[in-house]
Design a protein around this motif. Structure first.
Motif, PDB file in Angstrom:
ATOM      1  N   GLN A  89       0.844  -1.303   0.055  1.00  0.00           N
ATOM      2  CA  GLN A  89       0.104  -0.142   0.067  1.00  0.00           C
ATOM      3  C   GLN A  89       0.882   1.129   0.023  1.00  0.00           C
ATOM      4  OE1 GLN A  89      -2.309  -0.717   3.537  1.00  0.00           O
ATOM      5  NE2 GLN A  89      -3.767  -1.768   2.822  1.00  0.00           N
ATOM      6  N   ASP A  91       1.391   5.362  -0.189  1.00  0.00           N
ATOM      7  CA  ASP A  91       0.837   6.666   0.597  1.00  0.00           C
ATOM      8  C   ASP A  91       1.673   7.768  -0.217  1.00  0.00           C
ATOM      9  OD1 ASP A  91      -0.171   8.961   1.629  1.00  0.00           O
ATOM     10  OD2 ASP A  91      -0.940   7.735   3.473  1.00  0.00           O
ATOM     11  N   GLU A  93       0.938  10.882  -0.285  1.00  0.00           N
ATOM     12  CA  GLU A  93       0.879  12.275   0.872  1.00  0.00           C
ATOM     13  C   GLU A  93       2.127  12.156   1.804  1.00  0.00           C
ATOM     14  OE1 GLU A  93      -2.657  13.310   2.362  1.00  0.00           O
ATOM     15  OE2 GLU A  93      -3.839  13.138   0.539  1.00  0.00           O
ATOM     16  N   THR A  94       2.218  10.872   2.475  1.00  0.00           N
ATOM     17  CA  THR A  94       3.121  10.931   3.423  1.00  0.00           C
ATOM     18  C   THR A  94       4.449  10.259   2.934  1.00  0.00           C
ATOM     19  OG1 THR A  94       2.518   8.670   3.906  1.00  0.00           O
ATOM     20  CG2 THR A  94       1.284  10.353   5.289  1.00  0.00           C
TER      21      THR A  94
END
Length: 449
Positions: A89, A91, A93-94
């Motif tokens: 997964q 992410d 954004e982070t």
């Protein structure tokens, strides 16, 4: 008390897939487990650990099947295999990715590439991320981005609890900090069963790769030029050199540069001006092509193998180079080799006690490789590796825990240096009954209960 049942995909000796299920990358010293459970999720892992403890059956944990000494297999016991837990997964954004611990490096690189991201890790696509990361993790981006474990933010790990139980906990720099520290270079399978990792990601697009080959006559000059150049060159360039047996007549240097091919060409001048290099390749490629470039198909295939290794803290004197040359001139076969990778850069900017990976002040990681086809060749090849390791030990230090060698006597110090006692303290806290035990597992301190 209700007994735990094994869940997941279960394979036993009567199943047709058993023969394939017990095969590791190293065919030498084959073992025959009673049961292999291919866990599909964390619940399966919890159940497997509880089941093994309730039954008092020996068990081992396996992911990528690349344990050099087959510590991930056990005769007449249970193998808890997490290779089918491989979800990733991302992410954006982070700039992080949560990766299940069964993922192989090939799958990790491919999936992250879809997002224009990567993590620094190894080169063989079939290697499991878990074992590599827990032991440190070196590869073609080490000097610019650090070790694999240096990019680790969190682990989820199933640990033993009580006398027969199991529980899932998280470890990071806030929660269970001591355990997280130990998971950054303390070796796989020592403290529990990691089920997922969270890594920080690095954007990547184009990189440049190179390959330079010399013949046997240039052995001394080529290696000496590389060992002085590779740890000192631009930090964005990580490289390797493989000195092959005389029968193969090849000394091959390769590397990856996060930058342009033109700049790489300039950086390579010290090598290009040494001896009579041939098969020179310098080109800029999409990062995923570089991944494929360094992936050794033969390294991914099961074979009879013996490996060992060490670290190099300062350049080899001429006498050491001649010793390497002597052993390779008298190698058991053309598949024998001594391989080196440059370190320093970001690897060396971390203090030896900041993570469990101790060897931060070295310049090179060095690996001894042997492979053979017939059982009668085993003794000769294993003896050759042991002779090489002992002969070069006066010029080297320690050993990389991801290159375990059962013939190393003081293996705890060899793998972990001055971090041994702290690792044993962590072991005593999180696994006081020594549930996670194999021939070279970290022992807890004795404790009165």
């Amino acid at each position: 008390m209700e007994k735990t049942e094994l869940t997941g995909r279960i394979v036993t000796p009567t199943d047709p897939e058993y023969e394939q299920a017990i095969i590791n990358n190293n065919l030498n010293d084959q073992k025959y487990p009673k049961i292999i459970v291919f866990c599909q999720n964390t619940e399966d892992v919890l159940n497997a650990l509880k089941w093994a403890r309730e039954k008092c059956i020996p068990f081992r944990v396996r992911s990528g099947r690349h344990s050099y000494e087959n510590f991930s297999l056990v005769n007449d016991g249970l193998v808890i295999d997490i290779s089918e837990m491989c979800n990733i997964q991302v992410d954006l954004e982070t700039m992080t990715a949560k990766i299940e611990a069964g993922a192989s490096l090939g799958n990790v690189y491919q999936e992250l590439w879809e997002y224009g991201m990567t993590i620094p890790a190894g080169t063989e696509s079939s290697v499991g991320l878990a074992g590599l990361a827990l032991g440190g993790g070196i590869g073609m981006l080490s000097r610019v981005f650090g070790l694999t474990c240096d990019n680790l933010l969190e682990v989820e790990i199933v640990k033993a609890s009580g006398h027969q139980g199991a529980e899932l906990i998280k470890a990071n720099k806030q929660l269970h900090r001591d355990l997280f520290w130990a998971c950054c270079g303390g070796g796989g399978g020592n403290f529990g069963i990691v089920t997922s990792f969270t890594f920080k990601l690095h954007p990547v697009s184009q990189v440049s790769v190179f390959s330079i080959t010399w013949g046997w006559d240039d052995f001394e000059a080529a290696f000496d030029a590389w060992q002085h150049w590779a740890p000192e060159t631009d930090v964005c360039l990580t490289s390797e050199i493989e000195c092959r047996a005389k029968a193969a007549d090849q000394i091959i240097a390769q590397g990856e540069f996060v930058g342009s091919a033109n700049k790489l060409q300039r950086l390579l001048q010290p090598l290009l001006e040494t001896g009579s290099p041939t098969n020179i390749l310098i080109k800029e490629v999409p990062y995923i092509e570089a991944v494929h470039f360094f992936d050794d198909p033969n390294g991914n295939l099961p074979a009879n193998r013996k490996r060992s290794g060490s670290f190099v803290a300062k350049p080899f004197p001429r006498k050491a180079i001649l010793e390497m040359k002597h052993f390779l001139a008298n190698a058991p076969n053309r598949d024998s080799a001594i391989w080196h990778q440059s370190l320093t850069g970001e690897v060396g900017r971390v203090a030896p006690d900041e993570t469990a990976f101790y060897y931060r002040d070295v310049i090179i990681a060095q690996e001894y490789l042997a492979k053979w086809r017939h059982p009668f060749e085993e003794r000769e090849n294993i003896r050759w590796i042991e002779q090489v390791r002992r002969a070069l030990s006066r010029y080297t230090t320690g050993d990389y825990v991801n290159w375990p060698d059962r013939f190393i006597k003081d293996w705890l110090t060899a793998y972990y240096g001055k971090n041994v006692n702290r690792l044993r303290e962590v072991k005593t806290i999180y696994d006081p009954f020594n549930v996670f035990k194999f021939p070279q597992s970290i022992p807890p301190f004795r404790k009165r209960f």
